[in-house]
Design an enzyme around this catalytic site. Structure first.
Site, PDB file in Angstrom:
ATOM      1  N   LYS A 120       0.853  -1.189   0.000  1.00 60.17           N
ATOM      2  CA  LYS A 120       0.000   0.000   0.000  1.00 60.17           C
ATOM      3  C   LYS A 120       0.892   1.243   0.000  1.00 60.17           C
ATOM      4  O   LYS A 120       1.920   1.277   0.692  1.00 60.17           O
ATOM      5  CB  LYS A 120      -0.876  -0.037   1.257  1.00 60.17           C
ATOM      6  CG  LYS A 120      -1.899   1.088   1.361  1.00 60.17           C
ATOM      7  CD  LYS A 120      -2.782   0.868   2.579  1.00 60.17           C
ATOM      8  CE  LYS A 120      -3.830   1.936   2.769  1.00 60.17           C
ATOM      9  NZ  LYS A 120      -4.707   1.640   3.922  1.00 60.17           N
ATOM     10  N   SER A 194      -9.446   1.794   3.363  1.00 58.61           N
ATOM     11  CA  SER A 194      -8.691   2.634   2.434  1.00 58.61           C
ATOM     12  C   SER A 194      -7.682   1.854   1.582  1.00 58.61           C
ATOM     13  O   SER A 194      -7.119   2.401   0.645  1.00 58.61           O
ATOM     14  CB  SER A 194      -7.940   3.713   3.227  1.00 58.61           C
ATOM     15  OG  SER A 194      -6.985   3.127   4.105  1.00 58.61           O
ATOM     16  N   SER A 218      -9.655  -0.707   7.290  1.00 65.64           N
ATOM     17  CA  SER A 218      -9.076  -0.483   5.963  1.00 65.64           C
ATOM     18  C   SER A 218      -8.351  -1.668   5.333  1.00 65.64           C
ATOM     19  O   SER A 218      -7.966  -1.607   4.172  1.00 65.64           O
ATOM     20  CB  SER A 218      -8.133   0.719   5.996  1.00 65.64           C
ATOM     21  OG  SER A 218      -8.879   1.900   6.135  1.00 65.64           O
TER      22      SER A 218
END
Length: 519
Positions: A120, A194, A218
């Site tokens: 990420k 997210s 997330s």
């Protein structure tokens, strides 16, 4: 009627144009022919992490071949998915080559040796920009790798690229400076946030595992929406130093994979103490999570916490209760019980502002509107008073110390809930909400955030699909440091069902629908 005289000049131009046209057509055709992965590349890309590692160990396949397979999938499918912000092609191939040389010399660094993994893009990497999904950091190159990256690379993982996310991890994945990541099961839909790009990348076979971060769901929300596995480990088990923070007291990092075994393999590498990380737990019990998968689950007692089943979408409800029947058959059954109500409002505003304050003062215009609005509102009231923050932290710390008592009192080992109460929404609907005058609180639709507050290990695994083919997730959580037990039950459920074998209906011809351009 006028006849245009054809001069040699205009004939040459026409001929040149015609030739150029043919060249362009053939170029675009060769481009497509080149970009579409071969059948063997597709086969390799669709192996689980454990299978890919086994093929490397047995000499059946090289790390270079796996890396090229992932890169070919990325080249074909990422333009549709926007799962990656940065693809680290040359670095990944160089890493793979070096690891292949090690394999040849009889050296293996373990089960991640030579396997492509995505990170990420809020996780610092010294050899690639780390943007946080924001224009503010579009060209930011960190000084050093985050400790979890160092661990992954030492274990032989090939870092294939940095995945898309909601700007600074502040929400559901629809609002990134680099455009929203798309759901491989339906490109008009949200992939959850997210860690939106990590969810899309794993679901569409662009990498074998990914790192996500989880402050209020997330990792698990995108796992649920993308039809994959995502685990938020016990708070403090995996270091979060070198990751752009959202709320340090709630932040976690963990693996996102296609199978539970793959998540256990990654967690073995990620877990462990980091002295310079203020959240890292020094005395965490050492556990081999892959070995833990084999523990029997037949005597486990499961809890259905009251309040986590309100407002369920009918299709989510149906899939979840079918999953409960399967789990009841694998264990000693389930019963209703209570978890403490999460205190609200929380202390997090001041933590988020603590990190962003200077940037909001100097560069508010570099944030996207929904995040900028939220940060400016916090800045206006200073994120609450210091006293509010301290009281909030006292509550959280007490809650984390006593949360285990609620499991004991109810006589349950683990709890099960739907990860999300709704199906993956359309990106357009989320953008409309995010840019409206009164944005709604998304946490009502998710069962995830209380487990960040509790600091408990919590995994989302696929447990069904809606009639339109959208994934539905089941969440299993347990007391502090019961990560192995949580993984074991998830693994038993996965083995008893077929959901993890279903593939998104994505082809090289799938068209990508436009989404609203936010102002």
């Amino acid at each position: 009627m006028h006849h245009h005289a054809t001069t040699p000049q205009s004939r040459r131009t026409r001929a040149a144009r015609a030739l150029l046209g043919t060249l362009l057509i053939s170029c675009s055709l060769t481009k497509i022919a080149f970009a579409v992965p071969t059948a063997e590349q597709d086969r390799l890309a669709k192996l689980t992490l454990a299978e890919a590692a086994a093929e490397i160990r047995s000499g059946k396949v090289t790390s270079t071949q796996l890396t090229e397979a992932s890169l070919a999938r990325i080249e074909t499918y990422d333009p549709k998915l926007d799962a990656f912000i940065t693809v680290m092609k040359s670095q990944a191939l160089a890493q793979a080559k070096a690891l292949d040389a090690e394999t040849k010399a009889g050296k293996s660094r373990g089960p991640l040796h030579g396997v492509p993994i995505a990170l990420k893009d809020n996780v610092d990497t010294a050899n690639a920009r780390t943007t946080g999904g924001s224009a503010l950091f579009a060209e930011r190159l960190p000084a050093e790798d985050a400790p979890i990256v160092t661990r992954m690379v030492a274990a032989g993982a090939v870092i294939i690229g940095k995945t898309n996310l909601q700007e600074f991890a502040m929400g559901g994945g629809e609002s990134s400076y680099f455009g929203p990541a798309r759901n491989p099961w339906n490109l008009a839909h949200n992939t959850g946030g997210s860690s939106s790009g990590s969810g899309a990348a794993i679901s569409a076979y662009l990498a074998y595992g990914a790192i996500g971060t989880d402050t209020g769901g997330s990792i698990r929300m995108p796992a649920s929406f993308s039809g994959i596995v995502g685990i938020k480990p016990t708070y403090g088990l995996v270091p979060i130093r070198g990751i752009i923070p959202l709320r340090v007291s709630m932040d976690h990092a963990g693996p996102m994979t296609r199978t539970v075994e793959d998540a256990a393999i990654m967690l073995n590498v990620l877990a462990g103490y980091d002295k310079l990380d203020i959240t890292s737990v020094e005395n965490a019990p050492k556990e081999d999570y892959v070995a833990a998968l084999k523990q029997p689950v037949k005597d486990l007692k499961l809890g259905l916490p009251v309040g986590y089943f309100d407002y369920l979408d009918p299709e989510v409800k149906e899939a979840f209760y079918k999953a409960v029947e399967v789990l009841n058959g694998l264990t000693s059954g389930s019963k209703e019980m209570y978890l403490p109500a999460a205190p609200r409002p929380l202390n997090g505003a001041a933590e988020t502002l603590a990190w962003h304050e200077d940037y909001v003062k100097s560069s508010a215009g570099s944030y996207m509107y929904p995040q900028r609005r939220r940060l400016e509102a916090l800045a206006k009231d200073g994120g609450g008073t210091a006293v509010d923050y301290v009281k909030g932290m006292w509550e959280v710390q007490l809650l984390r110390r006593t949360i285990g008592d609620h499991f004991e009192k109810a006589g349950v080992d683990l709890v099960i809930v739907p990860t999300h109460r709704i199906l993956p929404p359309k990106i357009d609907d989320l953008l409309t909400k995010a840019y409206s005058s009164n944005p709604t609180d998304p946490s009502i639709t998710s069962n995830c955030w209380p487990f960040n507050l509790f600091g408990l290990p919590s995994i989302s695994i696929p447990c069904g699909f809606s009639k339109d083919g959208l994934p539905i997730g089941l969440m299993i959580s347990g007391p502090r440091f019961s990560d192995g037990k949580v993984l074991a039950l998830a693994n038993a459920y996965e083995k008893a069902t077929e959901w993890h074998k279903r593939q998104p209906p994505l082809t090289p011809d799938t068209t990508k629908p436009a989404v609203k351009k936010p102002l």
